[in-house]
Design an enzyme around this catalytic site. Sequence first.
Site, PDB file in Angstrom:
ATOM      1  N   TYR A  84     -14.010  20.976 -11.728  1.00  0.00           N
ATOM      2  CA  TYR A  84     -14.616  19.693 -12.087  1.00  0.00           C
ATOM      3  C   TYR A  84     -15.746  19.385 -11.085  1.00  0.00           C
ATOM      4  O   TYR A  84     -15.533  19.455  -9.865  1.00  0.00           O
ATOM      5  CB  TYR A  84     -13.491  18.657 -12.011  1.00  0.00           C
ATOM      6  CG  TYR A  84     -13.869  17.229 -12.281  1.00  0.00           C
ATOM      7  CD1 TYR A  84     -14.327  16.829 -13.535  1.00  0.00           C
ATOM      8  CD2 TYR A  84     -13.717  16.259 -11.296  1.00  0.00           C
ATOM      9  CE1 TYR A  84     -14.638  15.505 -13.781  1.00  0.00           C
ATOM     10  CE2 TYR A  84     -14.019  14.929 -11.536  1.00  0.00           C
ATOM     11  CZ  TYR A  84     -14.483  14.567 -12.783  1.00  0.00           C
ATOM     12  OH  TYR A  84     -14.792  13.253 -13.022  1.00  0.00           O
ATOM     13  N   ARG A  88       0.813  -1.217   0.000  1.00  0.00           N
ATOM     14  CA  ARG A  88       0.000   0.000   0.000  1.00  0.00           C
ATOM     15  C   ARG A  88       0.850   1.272   0.000  1.00  0.00           C
ATOM     16  O   ARG A  88       0.426   2.324  -0.446  1.00  0.00           O
ATOM     17  CB  ARG A  88      -0.944  -0.007   1.205  1.00  0.00           C
ATOM     18  CG  ARG A  88      -2.157   0.912   1.016  1.00  0.00           C
ATOM     19  CD  ARG A  88      -3.172   0.751   2.119  1.00  0.00           C
ATOM     20  NE  ARG A  88      -2.618   1.084   3.399  1.00  0.00           N
ATOM     21  CZ  ARG A  88      -2.723   0.329   4.496  1.00  0.00           C
ATOM     22  NH1 ARG A  88      -3.406  -0.799   4.469  1.00  0.00           N
ATOM     23  NH2 ARG A  88      -2.183   0.708   5.623  1.00  0.00           N
ATOM     24  N   ASP A 115      -5.555  21.972 -10.545  1.00  0.00           N
ATOM     25  CA  ASP A 115      -5.800  20.798 -11.390  1.00  0.00           C
ATOM     26  C   ASP A 115      -5.219  21.094 -12.774  1.00  0.00           C
ATOM     27  O   ASP A 115      -5.650  22.021 -13.450  1.00  0.00           O
ATOM     28  CB  ASP A 115      -7.320  20.560 -11.459  1.00  0.00           C
ATOM     29  CG  ASP A 115      -7.690  19.272 -12.192  1.00  0.00           C
ATOM     30  OD1 ASP A 115      -6.965  18.899 -13.126  1.00  0.00           O
ATOM     31  OD2 ASP A 115      -8.714  18.672 -11.831  1.00  0.00           O
TER      32      ASP A 115
HETATM   33  C1  LIG Z   1     -11.842  13.551 -15.063  1.00  0.00           C
HETATM   34  C2  LIG Z   1     -11.317  14.669 -14.273  1.00  0.00           C
HETATM   35  C3  LIG Z   1     -10.993  14.503 -12.931  1.00  0.00           C
HETATM   36  C4  LIG Z   1     -11.247  13.217 -12.187  1.00  0.00           C
HETATM   37  O1  LIG Z   1     -10.444  12.190 -12.645  1.00  0.00           O
HETATM   38  P1  LIG Z   1     -10.745  10.635 -12.395  1.00  0.00           P
HETATM   39  O2  LIG Z   1      -9.444  10.000 -12.697  1.00  0.00           O
HETATM   40  O3  LIG Z   1     -11.849  10.268 -13.331  1.00  0.00           O
HETATM   41  O4  LIG Z   1     -11.160  10.507 -10.980  1.00  0.00           O
HETATM   42  C5  LIG Z   1     -10.452  15.580 -12.259  1.00  0.00           C
HETATM   43  N1  LIG Z   1     -10.248  16.760 -12.869  1.00  0.00           N
HETATM   44  C6  LIG Z   1     -10.559  16.961 -14.165  1.00  0.00           C
HETATM   45  C7  LIG Z   1     -10.302  18.289 -14.782  1.00  0.00           C
HETATM   46  C8  LIG Z   1     -11.111  15.925 -14.908  1.00  0.00           C
HETATM   47  O5  LIG Z   1     -11.445  16.132 -16.182  1.00  0.00           O
END
Ligand SMILES: *Cc1c(COP(=O)(O)O)cnc(C)c1O
Length: 391
Positions: free
Chosen positions: A110, A57, A181
């Site tokens: 998101y 883990r 992000d």
């Molecule tokens: C899809 C997405 C996420 C989440 O990602 P997952 O791997 O599906 O959990 C987060 N931020 C953005 C901008 C996304 O497009």
Amino acid sequence: MSKIATELTRVSSSPEKQSGLLPTPICRGSTAIYPNLEAMRASSEDALKKNGPRYGRFGTPTTQAFDDALTELEGGFATVSVCSGLAASCVAIGAFVAQGDHILVSESVYGPVRRFCDSLTRFGIHVEYFDPMLGEELARKVLHNTKLVYLESPGSTTFEVQDVPAVVSVCRPRGIVTVIDNTWATPYFYNPLRMGVDVVVHSATKYICGHADSILGAIICDSEKIYSAIRVESIRLGQCVSAEDASLNLRGLRTLAVRLERHQQSALQLMDWLQEQSAVGQVLHPSRVDHPGHSVWRRDFRGGTGVFGLVLQEWVSELAADRFVESLSLFSIGHSWGGFESLIVPADLEHRARPSWLRPGVLLRLQIGLEDVADLQADLKRGFAELAGEM
Ligand SMILES: *Cc1c(COP(=O)(O)O)cnc(C)c1O
């Protein structure tokens, strides 16, 4: 800066340690043994160190290779990978907040991240959403208990580009942690840590993986202090990553440059064409000169990817828009993006008020895949012809 294409082919590769083979081996495992009790006892003293607790883990050589690759590509101190992109955001936020704190979150985040932030009110954390176009004016929203600012640039659905250096100039002197992000641009086009952001999160699921066959998240930290907080939170929540997913995403990195160049080229070509279509009201992508944040994008990014929004004209009803989406044959209906295949979905602003610059009309999100661009254009052209015939 094109050097990153070279870096992607070599980063975190150690053939000399593995019989000369180029790909990092897939190391599966839960139990890892200690040479003696002294080593076992010493390991539990510091979970953050490389010789810390030995257990699947906490990571394997495969997940470590993926983490090291992202650390290098983003220019960070260390990376913590987690089971999904959403988990990356939740862990990065959770690591820095406690009861009574205030956090500022961009309105363009998101959707599922917004739902996580809304759930923080259960723990007595005050969450406030802000207009992504606020730069230094964000200072007016900062309270004495503001601990974290969460950014996403360009934002989901509407694609506004945030003035990250301006936001950092507000947060850094006040000790407010900034998280961004960077899924859309990837480290190939944008490196927010180099602009003073503390934490970058990725849904590697998208472009980094690139083949729609893995879910994975990564949190890249700019310092040891930030890394410690995030690593502890990730361990506390039992986060871990399978060797298969780490391996698929390492493989994805090798071809990221060539894929993104193609996604970008096809998207630029199609967006120019789309803007001329009578049913199209607005194309939402930072490369469009009329898009909010376009000049910041030109200043801070090295390019753009193949995901964008489309606002149809007001005269196109929701029903007609649905039929248009369903009439396409090369654009599949599906969430997520970043894979090889073109996708289209009606988009949702979630709980956000419609920004004033956004024209009225049905909103769609397109991902331009790796197909021949003339085929994609012909498919859209047929769809628009049918749409016009119905009106
Ligand atoms: C899809 C997405 C996420 C989440 O990602 P997952 O791997 O599906 O959990 C987060 N931020 C953005 C901008 C996304 O497009």
